[in-house]
Write a protein that holds these residues in place. Sequence first.
Motif, PDB file in Angstrom:
ATOM      1  N   ASN A  89       0.827  -1.206   0.000  1.00 55.58           N
ATOM      2  CA  ASN A  89       0.000   0.000   0.000  1.00 55.58           C
ATOM      3  C   ASN A  89       0.861   1.256   0.000  1.00 55.58           C
ATOM      4  O   ASN A  89       0.566   2.233  -0.709  1.00 55.58           O
ATOM      5  N   GLN A  90       1.919   1.240   0.797  1.00 60.39           N
ATOM      6  CA  GLN A  90       2.806   2.398   0.865  1.00 60.39           C
ATOM      7  C   GLN A  90       3.481   2.647  -0.480  1.00 60.39           C
ATOM      8  O   GLN A  90       3.555   3.790  -0.949  1.00 60.39           O
ATOM      9  N   GLU A  91       3.976   1.585  -1.102  1.00 63.05           N
ATOM     10  CA  GLU A  91       4.638   1.728  -2.395  1.00 63.05           C
ATOM     11  C   GLU A  91       3.634   2.128  -3.482  1.00 63.05           C
ATOM     12  O   GLU A  91       3.949   2.955  -4.360  1.00 63.05           O
ATOM     13  N   ALA A  92       2.439   1.574  -3.415  1.00 63.00           N
ATOM     14  CA  ALA A  92       1.405   1.929  -4.392  1.00 63.00           C
ATOM     15  C   ALA A  92       1.074   3.414  -4.317  1.00 63.00           C
ATOM     16  O   ALA A  92       0.887   4.074  -5.345  1.00 63.00           O
ATOM     17  N   GLY A  93       1.017   3.943  -3.087  1.00 60.00           N
ATOM     18  CA  GLY A  93       0.765   5.370  -2.926  1.00 60.00           C
ATOM     19  C   GLY A  93       1.837   6.211  -3.580  1.00 60.00           C
ATOM     20  O   GLY A  93       1.544   7.238  -4.222  1.00 60.00           O
ATOM     21  N   LYS A  94       3.087   5.797  -3.441  1.00 55.31           N
ATOM     22  CA  LYS A  94       4.194   6.525  -4.071  1.00 55.31           C
ATOM     23  C   LYS A  94       4.094   6.472  -5.599  1.00 55.31           C
ATOM     24  O   LYS A  94       4.534   7.390  -6.286  1.00 55.31           O
ATOM     25  N   GLN A  95       3.535   5.362  -6.101  1.00 55.06           N
ATOM     26  CA  GLN A  95       3.445   5.177  -7.555  1.00 55.06           C
ATOM     27  C   GLN A  95       2.113   5.678  -8.124  1.00 55.06           C
ATOM     28  O   GLN A  95       1.810   5.465  -9.301  1.00 55.06           O
ATOM     29  N   ASN A  96       1.284   6.299  -7.263  1.00 54.47           N
ATOM     30  CA  ASN A  96      -0.023   6.835  -7.677  1.00 54.47           C
ATOM     31  C   ASN A  96      -0.968   5.762  -8.208  1.00 54.47           C
ATOM     32  O   ASN A  96      -1.696   5.972  -9.185  1.00 54.47           O
ATOM     33  N   VAL A  97      -0.924   4.600  -7.586  1.00 50.69           N
ATOM     34  CA  VAL A  97      -1.878   3.538  -7.896  1.00 50.69           C
ATOM     35  C   VAL A  97      -2.516   3.078  -6.588  1.00 50.69           C
ATOM     36  O   VAL A  97      -2.071   3.440  -5.500  1.00 50.69           O
ATOM     37  N   THR A  98      -3.567   2.299  -6.707  1.00 53.58           N
ATOM     38  CA  THR A  98      -4.242   1.780  -5.523  1.00 53.58           C
ATOM     39  C   THR A  98      -4.203   0.255  -5.522  1.00 53.58           C
ATOM     40  O   THR A  98      -3.855  -0.373  -6.528  1.00 53.58           O
ATOM     41  N   ILE A  99      -4.578  -0.308  -4.378  1.00 54.19           N
ATOM     42  CA  ILE A  99      -4.571  -1.755  -4.200  1.00 54.19           C
ATOM     43  C   ILE A  99      -6.002  -2.249  -3.954  1.00 54.19           C
ATOM     44  O   ILE A  99      -6.757  -1.629  -3.201  1.00 54.19           O
ATOM     45  N   SER A 100      -6.361  -3.346  -4.586  1.00 49.77           N
ATOM     46  CA  SER A 100      -7.639  -3.998  -4.330  1.00 49.77           C
ATOM     47  C   SER A 100      -7.361  -5.477  -4.060  1.00 49.77           C
ATOM     48  O   SER A 100      -6.423  -6.055  -4.632  1.00 49.77           O
ATOM     49  N   PHE A 101      -8.158  -6.088  -3.189  1.00 52.20           N
ATOM     50  CA  PHE A 101      -7.836  -7.434  -2.735  1.00 52.20           C
ATOM     51  C   PHE A 101      -8.821  -8.476  -3.259  1.00 52.20           C
ATOM     52  O   PHE A 101     -10.024  -8.223  -3.359  1.00 52.20           O
ATOM     53  N   ALA A 102      -8.272  -9.655  -3.570  1.00 47.07           N
ATOM     54  CA  ALA A 102      -9.077 -10.796  -4.002  1.00 47.07           C
ATOM     55  C   ALA A 102      -8.830 -11.954  -3.046  1.00 47.07           C
ATOM     56  O   ALA A 102      -7.685 -12.306  -2.766  1.00 47.07           O
TER      57      ALA A 102
END
Length: 338
Positions: A89-102
């Motif tokens: 989540n932290q890295e995704a924020g830096k990359q301007n993307v979000t995380i969704s879970f399956a």
Amino acid sequence: MSVTIKDVAREVGVAPSTVSRTLQDHPSISKETKERVRKAMDKLGYVPNASAQNLAKKFSNTIGVVFPVLSSDDRKSNPFYLEAITAMNQEAGKQNVTISFASGETQEELLENVQLMYKQKRVDGFILLYVRKNDPVLQYLVEQSIPYTVIGQPYQYSNGTSCVDNDNQLLGRTATQYLIDKGHKRILFVTNYEKENVFQERCYGYQKSMEESGLEPFPYAVLKQPSDYIEFEETLKKLKPTACMAIDDMFALRVIQLANLYGYTVPDNLSVISFNNSIFTTLIHPYITSIDIHTEELGRIAVQQFIQQLKAPQAMKQKVLIPHTLIERETVLDRAKA
């Protein structure tokens, strides 16, 4: 009422399509016009509709993270997953993307959820938090040419897979050799799962290290059912190990509890070493000697690897190995000094 693209267009005196192209930073719109449109957005309080933008673009800027089907309460609460997704989540924020879970209660349900997420364009692809044999989710991703990265080393499709992992054979060797150096010759590997690659690789490393030191490896002990825990007492009496290697820290706590129940004292009568170096290592005394696999780094690099795939889908898939660190604490007796 919410502010729309038409409201912004009316404020600036341009067509709604110009506002839409400004949102996409389209090169056909001049820099001056873009600045006017953006100022109007700020003035009116316009908030872009992310779903609509995603449909207009090829990417949703969302990564699907796939959990394994977990067969026990112990594994469901394993801190590995929390530590990994926190870092992701932290890295995704830096990359301007979000995380969704399956996730899913069964393999079939998990596959259905993954398929639905991708077909509805809710994600650009997936990061798998697990590796297992004959995985229908991985097979689906490969057959549909869906971008994916694996935390671990897959059994199939390894050559064309982007993956981030530890050298789990080396982890097994490191733990075993540490115990041997401390004077232990009767070492038992104990686990609560056996089908996933992580266990098999670590167990293989244990076996090879024992054999290379002229020692006989024991058959590994699997503790899943209540009857397994009862039989474990007989296993300890029969094999007389001086040390146990647990598959992870959370399970190591269970092994220590069982050893105490059966009259063993850790580390005086039975030493214990484990993997992950999670929060469980220092919850109670004795603190657990563990091998740090740097879970946060696994999660962080997995996100970076996935995004690189989206940017360059034809590029060669990379395999990244994260080094490990042995953390000495209180659960291994140095018999060599005794």
